[in-house]
Design a protein around this motif. Structure first.
Motif, PDB file in Angstrom:
ATOM      1  N   GLY A  39       0.835  -1.194   0.000  1.00 21.41           N
ATOM      2  CA  GLY A  39       0.000   0.000   0.000  1.00 21.41           C
ATOM      3  C   GLY A  39       0.863   1.235   0.000  1.00 21.41           C
ATOM      4  O   GLY A  39       1.983   1.201  -0.507  1.00 21.41           O
ATOM      5  N   PHE A  40       0.360   2.338   0.601  1.00 20.68           N
ATOM      6  CA  PHE A  40       1.148   3.572   0.558  1.00 20.68           C
ATOM      7  C   PHE A  40       2.375   3.512   1.459  1.00 20.68           C
ATOM      8  O   PHE A  40       3.229   4.381   1.403  1.00 20.68           O
ATOM      9  CB  PHE A  40       0.280   4.794   0.884  1.00 20.68           C
ATOM     10  CG  PHE A  40      -0.189   4.857   2.315  1.00 20.68           C
ATOM     11  CD1 PHE A  40       0.642   5.333   3.306  1.00 20.68           C
ATOM     12  CD2 PHE A  40      -1.485   4.464   2.648  1.00 20.68           C
ATOM     13  CE1 PHE A  40       0.201   5.410   4.617  1.00 20.68           C
ATOM     14  CE2 PHE A  40      -1.929   4.524   3.951  1.00 20.68           C
ATOM     15  CZ  PHE A  40      -1.076   4.990   4.941  1.00 20.68           C
ATOM     16  N   LEU A  41       2.478   2.478   2.317  1.00 17.19           N
ATOM     17  CA  LEU A  41       3.684   2.333   3.144  1.00 17.19           C
ATOM     18  C   LEU A  41       4.863   1.813   2.322  1.00 17.19           C
ATOM     19  O   LEU A  41       5.987   1.815   2.784  1.00 17.19           O
ATOM     20  CB  LEU A  41       3.418   1.379   4.309  1.00 17.19           C
ATOM     21  CG  LEU A  41       2.444   1.851   5.363  1.00 17.19           C
ATOM     22  CD1 LEU A  41       2.145   0.726   6.347  1.00 17.19           C
ATOM     23  CD2 LEU A  41       3.008   3.034   6.116  1.00 17.19           C
ATOM     24  N   ARG A  42       4.608   1.355   1.109  1.00 15.78           N
ATOM     25  CA  ARG A  42       5.627   0.917   0.156  1.00 15.78           C
ATOM     26  C   ARG A  42       6.323  -0.384   0.561  1.00 15.78           C
ATOM     27  O   ARG A  42       7.296  -0.767  -0.048  1.00 15.78           O
ATOM     28  CB  ARG A  42       6.713   1.998  -0.079  1.00 15.78           C
ATOM     29  CG  ARG A  42       6.206   3.405  -0.231  1.00 15.78           C
ATOM     30  CD  ARG A  42       5.574   3.685  -1.546  1.00 15.78           C
ATOM     31  NE  ARG A  42       6.503   3.494  -2.665  1.00 15.78           N
ATOM     32  CZ  ARG A  42       6.127   3.308  -3.914  1.00 15.78           C
ATOM     33  NH1 ARG A  42       4.836   3.249  -4.191  1.00 15.78           N
ATOM     34  NH2 ARG A  42       6.995   3.167  -4.880  1.00 15.78           N
ATOM     35  N   ILE A  43       5.865  -1.042   1.645  1.00 21.19           N
ATOM     36  CA  ILE A  43       6.429  -2.346   1.960  1.00 21.19           C
ATOM     37  C   ILE A  43       5.304  -3.368   1.952  1.00 21.19           C
ATOM     38  O   ILE A  43       4.139  -3.019   2.138  1.00 21.19           O
ATOM     39  CB  ILE A  43       7.136  -2.376   3.336  1.00 21.19           C
ATOM     40  CG1 ILE A  43       6.196  -1.863   4.407  1.00 21.19           C
ATOM     41  CG2 ILE A  43       8.438  -1.628   3.295  1.00 21.19           C
ATOM     42  CD1 ILE A  43       6.711  -2.088   5.799  1.00 21.19           C
ATOM     43  N   GLU A  44       5.670  -4.627   1.748  1.00 26.58           N
ATOM     44  CA  GLU A  44       4.657  -5.669   1.676  1.00 26.58           C
ATOM     45  C   GLU A  44       4.161  -5.975   3.096  1.00 26.58           C
ATOM     46  O   GLU A  44       4.945  -6.311   3.974  1.00 26.58           O
ATOM     47  CB  GLU A  44       5.255  -6.919   1.047  1.00 26.58           C
ATOM     48  CG  GLU A  44       4.221  -7.828   0.453  1.00 26.58           C
ATOM     49  CD  GLU A  44       4.863  -8.878  -0.424  1.00 26.58           C
ATOM     50  OE1 GLU A  44       5.229  -9.921   0.124  1.00 26.58           O
ATOM     51  OE2 GLU A  44       5.022  -8.633  -1.632  1.00 26.58           O
ATOM     52  N   ARG A  50      -0.075  -4.447   9.399  1.00 24.65           N
ATOM     53  CA  ARG A  50      -0.682  -3.111   9.356  1.00 24.65           C
ATOM     54  C   ARG A  50      -1.306  -2.765  10.694  1.00 24.65           C
ATOM     55  O   ARG A  50      -1.265  -1.606  11.117  1.00 24.65           O
ATOM     56  CB  ARG A  50      -1.709  -3.031   8.233  1.00 24.65           C
ATOM     57  CG  ARG A  50      -1.083  -2.996   6.853  1.00 24.65           C
ATOM     58  CD  ARG A  50      -2.090  -2.551   5.808  1.00 24.65           C
ATOM     59  NE  ARG A  50      -3.193  -3.499   5.670  1.00 24.65           N
ATOM     60  CZ  ARG A  50      -3.141  -4.596   4.914  1.00 24.65           C
ATOM     61  NH1 ARG A  50      -2.042  -4.872   4.251  1.00 24.65           N
ATOM     62  NH2 ARG A  50      -4.164  -5.402   4.839  1.00 24.65           N
ATOM     63  N   LEU A  51      -1.873  -3.757  11.392  1.00 29.79           N
ATOM     64  CA  LEU A  51      -2.433  -3.482  12.724  1.00 29.79           C
ATOM     65  C   LEU A  51      -1.323  -3.007  13.654  1.00 29.79           C
ATOM     66  O   LEU A  51      -1.468  -2.014  14.370  1.00 29.79           O
ATOM     67  CB  LEU A  51      -3.092  -4.744  13.290  1.00 29.79           C
ATOM     68  CG  LEU A  51      -3.607  -4.593  14.722  1.00 29.79           C
ATOM     69  CD1 LEU A  51      -4.796  -3.651  14.772  1.00 29.79           C
ATOM     70  CD2 LEU A  51      -3.997  -5.934  15.328  1.00 29.79           C
ATOM     71  N   TYR A  52      -0.173  -3.713  13.616  1.00 25.59           N
ATOM     72  CA  TYR A  52       0.946  -3.344  14.481  1.00 25.59           C
ATOM     73  C   TYR A  52       1.450  -1.935  14.153  1.00 25.59           C
ATOM     74  O   TYR A  52       1.565  -1.085  15.037  1.00 25.59           O
ATOM     75  CB  TYR A  52       2.071  -4.362  14.334  1.00 25.59           C
ATOM     76  CG  TYR A  52       3.289  -4.004  15.121  1.00 25.59           C
ATOM     77  CD1 TYR A  52       3.330  -4.215  16.493  1.00 25.59           C
ATOM     78  CD2 TYR A  52       4.382  -3.411  14.499  1.00 25.59           C
ATOM     79  CE1 TYR A  52       4.452  -3.857  17.221  1.00 25.59           C
ATOM     80  CE2 TYR A  52       5.497  -3.055  15.224  1.00 25.59           C
ATOM     81  CZ  TYR A  52       5.531  -3.278  16.590  1.00 25.59           C
ATOM     82  OH  TYR A  52       6.626  -2.908  17.301  1.00 25.59           O
ATOM     83  N   ILE A  53       1.696  -1.686  12.850  1.00 22.51           N
ATOM     84  CA  ILE A  53       2.182  -0.361  12.446  1.00 22.51           C
ATOM     85  C   ILE A  53       1.160   0.704  12.834  1.00 22.51           C
ATOM     86  O   ILE A  53       1.503   1.771  13.335  1.00 22.51           O
ATOM     87  CB  ILE A  53       2.450  -0.324  10.925  1.00 22.51           C
ATOM     88  CG1 ILE A  53       3.558  -1.322  10.570  1.00 22.51           C
ATOM     89  CG2 ILE A  53       2.856   1.068  10.472  1.00 22.51           C
ATOM     90  CD1 ILE A  53       3.755  -1.506   9.083  1.00 22.51           C
ATOM     91  N   GLY A  54      -0.126   0.385  12.636  1.00 21.76           N
ATOM     92  CA  GLY A  54      -1.175   1.332  12.975  1.00 21.76           C
ATOM     93  C   GLY A  54      -1.227   1.635  14.455  1.00 21.76           C
ATOM     94  O   GLY A  54      -1.354   2.800  14.856  1.00 21.76           O
ATOM     95  N   LEU A  55      -1.104   0.601  15.298  1.00 20.86           N
ATOM     96  CA  LEU A  55      -1.137   0.815  16.749  1.00 20.86           C
ATOM     97  C   LEU A  55       0.044   1.662  17.197  1.00 20.86           C
ATOM     98  O   LEU A  55      -0.098   2.591  18.005  1.00 20.86           O
ATOM     99  CB  LEU A  55      -1.124  -0.529  17.480  1.00 20.86           C
ATOM    100  CG  LEU A  55      -2.437  -1.306  17.486  1.00 20.86           C
ATOM    101  CD1 LEU A  55      -2.256  -2.659  18.156  1.00 20.86           C
ATOM    102  CD2 LEU A  55      -3.529  -0.517  18.190  1.00 20.86           C
ATOM    103  N   TRP A  90      -5.462   1.341   3.884  1.00 15.85           N
ATOM    104  CA  TRP A  90      -4.698   1.663   2.661  1.00 15.85           C
ATOM    105  C   TRP A  90      -3.182   1.505   2.820  1.00 15.85           C
ATOM    106  O   TRP A  90      -2.436   1.808   1.923  1.00 15.85           O
ATOM    107  CB  TRP A  90      -5.006   3.099   2.218  1.00 15.85           C
ATOM    108  CG  TRP A  90      -6.415   3.292   1.761  1.00 15.85           C
ATOM    109  CD1 TRP A  90      -6.938   2.868   0.579  1.00 15.85           C
ATOM    110  CD2 TRP A  90      -7.496   3.955   2.459  1.00 15.85           C
ATOM    111  NE1 TRP A  90      -8.267   3.219   0.497  1.00 15.85           N
ATOM    112  CE2 TRP A  90      -8.640   3.889   1.642  1.00 15.85           C
ATOM    113  CE3 TRP A  90      -7.604   4.600   3.686  1.00 15.85           C
ATOM    114  CZ2 TRP A  90      -9.857   4.427   2.008  1.00 15.85           C
ATOM    115  CZ3 TRP A  90      -8.807   5.147   4.061  1.00 15.85           C
ATOM    116  CH2 TRP A  90      -9.932   5.046   3.232  1.00 15.85           C
ATOM    117  N   GLY A  91      -2.731   1.045   4.001  1.00 12.89           N
ATOM    118  CA  GLY A  91      -1.288   1.006   4.275  1.00 12.89           C
ATOM    119  C   GLY A  91      -0.548  -0.064   3.499  1.00 12.89           C
ATOM    120  O   GLY A  91      -1.123  -0.969   2.962  1.00 12.89           O
TER     121      GLY A  91
END
Lengths: 91, 334
Positions: A39-44, A50-55, A90-91
């Motif tokens: 997604g827009f984070l540019r990594i798979e 995404r939950l971890y990055i989001g938290l 969208w990450g």
């Protein structure tokens, strides 16, 4: 026995919520296995990543908020949840 | 002259690389093809015959239990500390996010954060180039290799607190070799117990002495993995040592240098033992990094609430950096 852990209702709720979230993600992964995508984070990432990055990002939002402004923390929580949602979707 | 040499190398380098790459791609394709087929077959056979036995996961249980006891439960307790003013387990007041507000706005803690970031930046700026230079100048073959490796790795074998003690004595003006030399031979007034710049330089030099070898060893391992044809091509083109370094060695070090930078950032950001032994955070606040300030609040003053909020903020930063570290390590090239 757990007197030394000095629990309070709010922190107990937070950890119960986290446990529920993890359990929910496990069940969800059993029902439909996560698919990795970019997604827009540019990594798979899959949805757990995404939950971890989001938290973590939500925690950063809360920290910066409390460090710089006296506005209500409920507003901060709303922003943090929005960040979590955007990264999760969208990450 | 150098520019022309560099150009020639890069083209020859590309040919050499191209020659090799075709070979690699071929084998890679074959392997990937085999790998692609294998799971498909497994999936097909697994789908209908038997259920998978996952009981081996129970072997992980001891780790889960020990991590729960040593990390998760203490962390939960710290979270509980951070929202209360605690006098005793039965006598405590819920204060909400007050500690977080006061900790994130405390000028002393903000100064310590900036100081720690500055220290980490200086550590990286000194150790990475020095380590690469050391690795490049280390011998590539012969008896010298073992000797150089042992010599370079020596500081890494010394425990943190012993490194601190060594430097505490070494930098002293009266009985320390280094401090005495600076004061009496060079004639510069150097006293790390009184002057904050001197204290900073001492701690910084100590870290450079202790950890540059790690960067050097990583970079050396990276250099050793470069195939000889690259150097032969460079030699044929008459490339200078600098051109060889700039266009062949440095690009090939990107992977190990990423690891080195992240490792050194994490370690220097969490540095505690060495400055604690040498300066104890002083003189004044000159070398009181986040970890030293945190232990002062938590253990010295026993302010559990602020210390809890402080550790969670600290943990958040470390968490972010280690996640980036993990991501870079496991996902590069994907």
């Amino acid at each position: 026995m757990i007197e030394w852990m000095v629990w309070t209702p709010p922190t107990a709720l937070v950890f119960a919520g986290l446990a529920l979230l993890l359990a929910g993600m496990t069940v969800w992964a059993r029902i439909s296995p996560p698919v990795a995508r970019r997604g827009f984070l540019r990594i798979e990432t899959d949805r757990g990543d995404r939950l971890y990055i989001g938290l973590i990002s939500a925690a950063v939002v809360l920290t910066v908020w409390i460090a710089v402004t006296d506005l209500s923390m409920w507003l901060a929580l709303a922003c943090a949840l929005l960040v979590l949602l955007v990264i999760g979707r969208w990450g | 002259m150098t520019g022309r040499g560099a150009d020639e190398i890069s083209t020859t380098g590309a040919t050499v690389a191209g020659g090799q790459v075709t070979g690699e791609v071929l084998t890679g394709d074959v392997l990937a093809g085999a790998a692609r087929e294998a799971p498909g077959e497994q999936d097909a056979s697994r789908a209908d015959t038997r259920t998978r036995n996952n009981r081996a996961w129970f072997l992980v249980l001891p780790v889960v239990v020990s991590v729960a006891f040593t990390a998760v439960i203490p962390l939960m307790t710290v979270v509980n500390f951070s929202v209360q003013d605690i006098f005793s387990p039965t006598d405590r007041i819920f204060v909400g996010l007050d500690w977080f507000r006061s900790v994130t706005r405390d000028p002393e803690i903000r100064a310590a954060l900036l100081r720690t970031l500055l220290f980490s930046a200086q550590v990286l700026l000194l150790e990475i180039p020095l380590g690469v230079a050391l690795a490049v100048s280390m011998p590539r073959r012969g008896v010298g290799v073992s000797a150089a490796l042992v010599l370079v790795a020596l500081p890494l074998l010394i425990p943190w607190n012993v490194v601190g003690t060594i430097w505490q004595i070494f930098a002293r003006g009266d009985i320390g070799l280094g401090g005495w030399t600076i004061n009496n031979v060079l004639g510069v007034n150097f006293n790390y117990t009184l002057d904050s710049t001197d204290a900073w330089i001492t701690v910084l030099l100590m870290d450079v002495w202790h950890w540059t070898p790690l960067v050097a060893l990583l970079a050396y391992a990276g250099l050793r993995s470069i195939p000889d044809p690259y150097f032969q091509a460079a030699q044929i083109d008459g490339a200078s040592a600098w051109a060889t370094f700039r266009h062949i060695q440095l690009p090939r070090l990107r992977g190990v240098l990423t690891i080195a930078i992240l490792l050194r950032f994490m370690d220097s950001f969490m540095i505690y033992t060495e400055p604690f032994v040498v300066t104890g955070g002083g003189p004044g606040n000159a070398t009181s990094f986040l970890s030293i300030l945190l232990s002062k609040i938590a253990v010295g003053q026993f302010d559990l609430g602020p210390a809890g909020a402080f550790s969670l903020m600290y943990f958040l930063i470390v968490q972010i950096v280690s996640y980036v570290f993990f991501t870079v390590l496991t996902r590069t090239g994907r």
